[in-house]
Design a protein around this motif. Structure first.
Motif, PDB file in Angstrom:
ATOM      1  N   UNK A  79     -18.411  41.854  -3.042  1.00 16.96           N
ATOM      2  CA  UNK A  79     -17.928  41.892  -4.357  1.00 16.96           C
ATOM      3  C   UNK A  79     -18.038  40.615  -5.138  1.00 16.96           C
ATOM      4  N   UNK A  80     -18.129  40.946  -6.319  1.00 18.67           N
ATOM      5  CA  UNK A  80     -18.192  39.676  -7.243  1.00 18.67           C
ATOM      6  C   UNK A  80     -17.202  39.759  -8.407  1.00 18.67           C
ATOM      7  N   UNK A  81     -16.930  38.658  -8.982  1.00 17.72           N
ATOM      8  CA  UNK A  81     -16.229  38.879 -10.321  1.00 17.72           C
ATOM      9  C   UNK A  81     -17.066  37.769 -11.202  1.00 17.72           C
ATOM     10  N   UNK A  82     -17.250  38.404 -12.397  1.00 14.04           N
ATOM     11  CA  UNK A  82     -18.201  37.356 -13.357  1.00 14.04           C
ATOM     12  C   UNK A  82     -17.135  37.153 -14.488  1.00 14.04           C
ATOM     13  N   UNK A  83     -16.981  35.889 -14.697  1.00 13.04           N
ATOM     14  CA  UNK A  83     -16.298  35.601 -15.756  1.00 13.04           C
ATOM     15  C   UNK A  83     -17.069  34.801 -16.900  1.00 13.04           C
ATOM     16  N   UNK A  84     -16.725  35.099 -18.255  1.00 12.22           N
ATOM     17  CA  UNK A  84     -17.512  34.897 -19.382  1.00 12.22           C
ATOM     18  C   UNK A  84     -16.503  34.643 -20.684  1.00 12.22           C
ATOM     19  N   UNK A  85     -16.552  33.288 -21.257  1.00 14.49           N
ATOM     20  CA  UNK A  85     -15.611  33.202 -22.447  1.00 14.49           C
ATOM     21  C   UNK A  85     -16.465  31.979 -23.133  1.00 14.49           C
ATOM     22  N   UNK A  86     -16.223  32.009 -24.362  1.00 14.10           N
ATOM     23  CA  UNK A  86     -16.679  30.968 -25.206  1.00 14.10           C
ATOM     24  C   UNK A  86     -15.499  30.455 -25.878  1.00 14.10           C
ATOM     25  N   UNK A  87     -15.579  29.198 -26.431  1.00 15.21           N
ATOM     26  CA  UNK A  87     -14.642  28.628 -27.326  1.00 15.21           C
ATOM     27  C   UNK A  87     -15.099  27.835 -28.457  1.00 15.21           C
ATOM     28  N   UNK A  88     -14.651  28.324 -29.597  1.00 14.47           N
ATOM     29  CA  UNK A  88     -15.028  27.751 -31.056  1.00 14.47           C
ATOM     30  C   UNK A  88     -14.409  26.503 -31.278  1.00 14.47           C
ATOM     31  N   UNK A  89     -15.164  25.371 -31.195  1.00  9.89           N
ATOM     32  CA  UNK A  89     -14.852  24.006 -31.708  1.00  9.89           C
ATOM     33  C   UNK A  89     -15.003  23.816 -33.040  1.00  9.89           C
ATOM     34  N   UNK A  90     -13.933  23.288 -33.612  1.00 13.05           N
ATOM     35  CA  UNK A  90     -14.038  23.012 -34.907  1.00 13.05           C
ATOM     36  C   UNK A  90     -13.263  21.581 -35.460  1.00 13.05           C
ATOM     37  N   UNK A  91     -13.894  20.802 -35.907  1.00 12.24           N
ATOM     38  CA  UNK A  91     -13.035  19.514 -36.570  1.00 12.24           C
ATOM     39  C   UNK A  91     -13.648  19.022 -37.937  1.00 12.24           C
ATOM     40  N   UNK A  92     -12.818  18.317 -38.598  1.00 13.22           N
ATOM     41  CA  UNK A  92     -13.317  17.555 -39.843  1.00 13.22           C
ATOM     42  C   UNK A  92     -13.586  16.188 -39.698  1.00 13.22           C
TER      43      UNK A  92
END
Length: 390
Positions: free
Chosen positions: A1-14
């Motif tokens: 059995x496998x668990x695949x995790x996927x996520x993204x983070x949106x970086x924003x700075x001025x």
């Protein structure tokens, strides 16, 4: 059995541009800190200050304290700390540990802000401390040199030197914001005023021929400390750097190519071999010169184009040769310099990837370098430095 995790983070700075940021009539910093305007919670701030800047502007801490006091919502967590400026900020663990101790003792948490004010080395060190303290503290960079305002201070890298290797320890951690205050540049000495301009030449060569034309036309004015010209250089250079980071699809350098490190394989090694007696920007100028002349021996750049680039560097006030390129007799390449190629590859892993320029504004990568051509390039730079008054 496998668990695949996927996520993204949106970086924003001025990246903000201002003048006299600690004048209480200038709300740029407060507005940045007070992003969550509906919260009534006090905003806790702390400051790390470059010793070189503090020496030039002894009133700075007082101005910071007056600024914080002028905004009831702000709270100074502790008295600002002074850390050693220049590459010494990164060469030992001392300043890094000093900054972490401040974070710990002043109870600076992930809802607080750590603001670093100084040159690129201090920003690198303080950014690393902020990135690892509590696994990430909100960090605002306030660059005070040309090099940090147009290049190192606006990106996503933080680091210190270790094992005698530049930037061996570090993180990719975007800042909460960057604030470029042009008035800090007026206190720079001649070397620091000049040093950062090599990064502008670098990014123009790999990305923007029009910007290079402007640098060529304004090189002497820039060398003569024209502040308005410097303001344009800093803004345009920072814009090109940040656009590359956001549009490269590799902001954290997971691949092997590092276009923004054009000219840097030799520059990093020269810094080490001179015990950092040569400034980063000065080394980059020579590293650019070495790789540009190499292009003429490799056959992908004309001598006329190479001479044009070397003349711009010279008009900006740079030396384009340093004795450390050659052995003690000055007859052959310094074998220690060549070790910089492997260290450059090792830093990323993968295959050796060196960015080169065929024509101004047009880059490409090579995966090996001919040591005979490197030696000829170094000897050519020596000859040109001795015989040409650019």
């Amino acid at each position: 059995m496998n668990i695949e995790q996927s996520f993204s983070i949106n970086y924003k700075y001025q990246i903000l541009f201002t003048r006299n940021m600690f004048n209480v009539s200038n709300t740029e910093l407060f507005d940045t800190l007070n992003e969550n305007k509906e919260s009534s919670k006090a905003i806790q701030v702390s400051f790390v200050i470059d010793s070189g800047l503090n020496d030039c502007q002894p009133e700075l801490i007082s101005n910071i304290e007056k600024y914080v006091a002028a905004f009831p919502k702000l709270k100074l967590a502790c008295k600002p700390i002074i850390v050693t400026g220049g590459e010494d900020a990164k060469n030992t663990m001392a300043e890094f540990e000093k900054t972490l101790s401040m974070i710990n003792e002043a109870k600076i948490d992930r809802h607080s802000f750590l603001l670093a004010i100084g040159g690129g080395a201090v920003l690198d060190m303080a950014g690393f401390a902020a990135a690892v303290g509590h696994r990430g503290i909100r960090h605002i960079r306030i660059p005070t040199t040309v090099l940090s305002q147009n290049d190192s201070g606006v990106g996503v890298k933080n680091s210190i030197n270790f094992f005698g290797k530049k930037n061996f320890l570090g993180t990719f951690a975007p800042p909460f914001a960057v604030i470029n205050d042009l008035t800090f540049l007026t206190s720079l000495d001649e070397r620091d005023w000049r040093a950062g301009m090599s990064e502008a030449v670098k990014v123009a060569l790999i990305k923007d021929a029009v910007f290079f034309d402007w640098l060529e036309a304004n090189a002497i004015a820039l060398n003569n400390r024209d502040l308005e010209a410097m303001e344009k250089l800093v803004f345009d250079c920072a814009k090109l750097h940040t656009h590359h980071i956001s549009n490269s699809n590799d902001p954290f350098e997971m691949g092997s190519s590092r276009p923004l490190d054009f000219g840097h394989w030799a520059a990093h090694k020269m810094e080490q071999l001179t015990n950092f007696g040569i400034k980063h920007g000065e080394a980059v100028a020579i590293g650019i010169g070495l790789d540009i002349v190499y292009g003429t021996y490799a056959g992908f750049m004309t001598e006329a184009t190479a001479d044009r680039i070397l003349k711009v560097l010279s008009n900006l006030g740079f030396d384009t040769f340093h004795p450390v390129l050659l052995n003690e007799a000055g007859t052959h390449i310094n074998p220690e310099l060549l070790k910089g190629l492997e260290e450059f590859r090792e830093h990323l892993g993968g295959e050796l990837t060196i960015t080169m320029v065929e024509k101004i504004g047009d880059k490409f990568d090579v995966h090996e370098m001919n040591t005979d051509w490197i030696e000829k390039s170094a000897l050519t730079l020596l000859k040109k430095q001795e015989t040409y008054a650019y």
